[in-house]
Scaffold this active site. Sequence first.
Site, PDB file in Angstrom:
ATOM      1  CE1 TYR A   1      13.999 -42.109 -23.295  1.00 59.65           C
ATOM      2  CE2 TYR A   1      12.207 -41.919 -24.879  1.00 59.65           C
ATOM      3  CZ  TYR A   1      13.266 -42.629 -24.349  1.00 59.65           C
ATOM      4  OH  TYR A   1      13.602 -43.851 -24.866  1.00 59.65           O
TER       5      TYR A   1
ATOM      6  CE  LYS B   1      11.089 -46.258 -23.575  1.00 65.76           C
ATOM      7  NZ  LYS B   1      11.142 -45.760 -24.950  1.00 65.76           N
TER       8      LYS B   1
END
EC number: 1.1.1.38
Length: 562
Positions: free
Chosen positions: A101, A172
């Site tokens: 991420y 996510k």
Amino acid sequence: MNNHIRPLYIPYAGPALLSTPLLNKGSAFSTTERKYFNLEGLLPEAIESIEEQTGRAYKQYQSFENDMDKHIYLRNIQDTNETLFYRLVQNHISEMMPIIYTPTVGAACENFSNIYRRGRGLFISYENKNRIDDLLNNAANQNVKVIVVTDGERILGLGDQGIGGMGIPIGKLALYTACGGISPAHTLPIVLDVGTNNPQRLADPMYMGWRHPRVTGNEYKDFVEEFIQAVQRRWPQALVQFEDFAQKNAMPLLERYKNRICCFNDDIQGTAAVTVGSLLAACKAAGSSLAQQRVTFLGAGSAGCGIAEAIIAQMVSEGISDAQARSQVYMVDRWGLLQEGMPNLLDFQQRLVQKAENTKEWVSEEPNYSLFDVMHNAKPTVLIGVSGAPGLFSKEVIQEMHKHCERPIVFPLSNPTSRVEATPNDIIRWTDGQALVATGSPFDPVTHNGQTYPIAQCNNSFIFPGIGLGVLAIKATRVSDEMLRESSRALSECSPLAINGSGALLPPLEEIHTVSKKIAFAVAKKAIEQGYALEITDEALMQKIEQYFWKPVYRRYKRTAF
């Protein structure tokens, strides 16, 4: 192999089984499974444990020198063997979260079409606006319980990336699983491809999205509405998370749907919840309450205003009036302090303007108050950056703040690292180690005058996985503001600095499962209290959360009839 876990009956065999990431075990298939699933000869002779596989994968991971290559490698494992991927990530969560991420995912989005290997999730183009039901039926996962959707227009601080924004929902949802125990079989990343206004993407021969200027206005609104209705028809109980929509759409979409479906916007609400949780911890460490703070924001977009509204709500819950709370929050954007009478403000910004009576005695050389003017006149105790503009928390600004506040709370939250308003190293030096700092991207500890200061990453990953876990475990029908406020409170109770007087503002990522379960419990309890889920005892609730929490272990397989 976990023989105590009941077996999973599957219809796949041979190459089809090895090509199914949710079910593939690679070299960990047992002798019996290799025989009954037609895998003999398709794998090397050795039968390995997941620990042995993880060791090999980590060694291969370490052989890559740059973060983008590491990201591509991990995504390849995810698309080959999801159980192994999550075991590897959980074993090295602090090291690998910045790779899967932020900040690395930003570069992955910019280069999405260049590094594309294999499709994941759904690409729903405006060209297919009348066939969305058909597209949803094509999803690889059919028991979907959480969707992360973007239109790619505001990807981190990088702007319009078109379908390259798909990297965000993929990343996510990987964190929903790695941090919140949501089974990957229940997740679905989606990008709404409504075109792009990024000339670099449109001119790139490798770009894989719809080559068209962005659809806007009622056409855009109707397209999103059709998408939401199609999701409701296909998965009526799914949690929908809106992600990285542009400011002009993010808040209106949230307002339109938050009371219709189970949804939230992580950029607005998740960022607000983790920020409030971090502020509550910082206030406790500084020996004060949030209601006593004067808060300045640099950045008055949907994310900044969402955080501000959450702070105001928390202040009110601590006993002061809404008007008083709003008078203690100062929003600064590129034109200066938001004030009464300023033209062209959006509705959500209008609610956060400072009244003229609050600034009538301020001293400034310009009618539009700059960030420094606010520091000098308002004497804030908290400074939060969500501007996406690097370096704007200057030495002059921070030291002016420190003149009036012994322990300033400074949160430069912009992502990725290249967009941060000030580095923790500078903030610590400029305040002689007195500032309480949390950042949006990961930073190494800072050493100043022989003392080491761990830097908390005010990372939404501390919040949204726990919210998702709590919502899904009890099948809550909404995500309310009160549920989000409970997530902040639960997070603040995990702060090492607030609890022990030392350490970082937020717990280490190695404790993320404990944090997520605590948040899930608090969120679910509030949902039950508000009537958004069936009532159960605390003991039964904790049991549901534990039962729902997915772990990356291989299950035994038995073959079903085709």
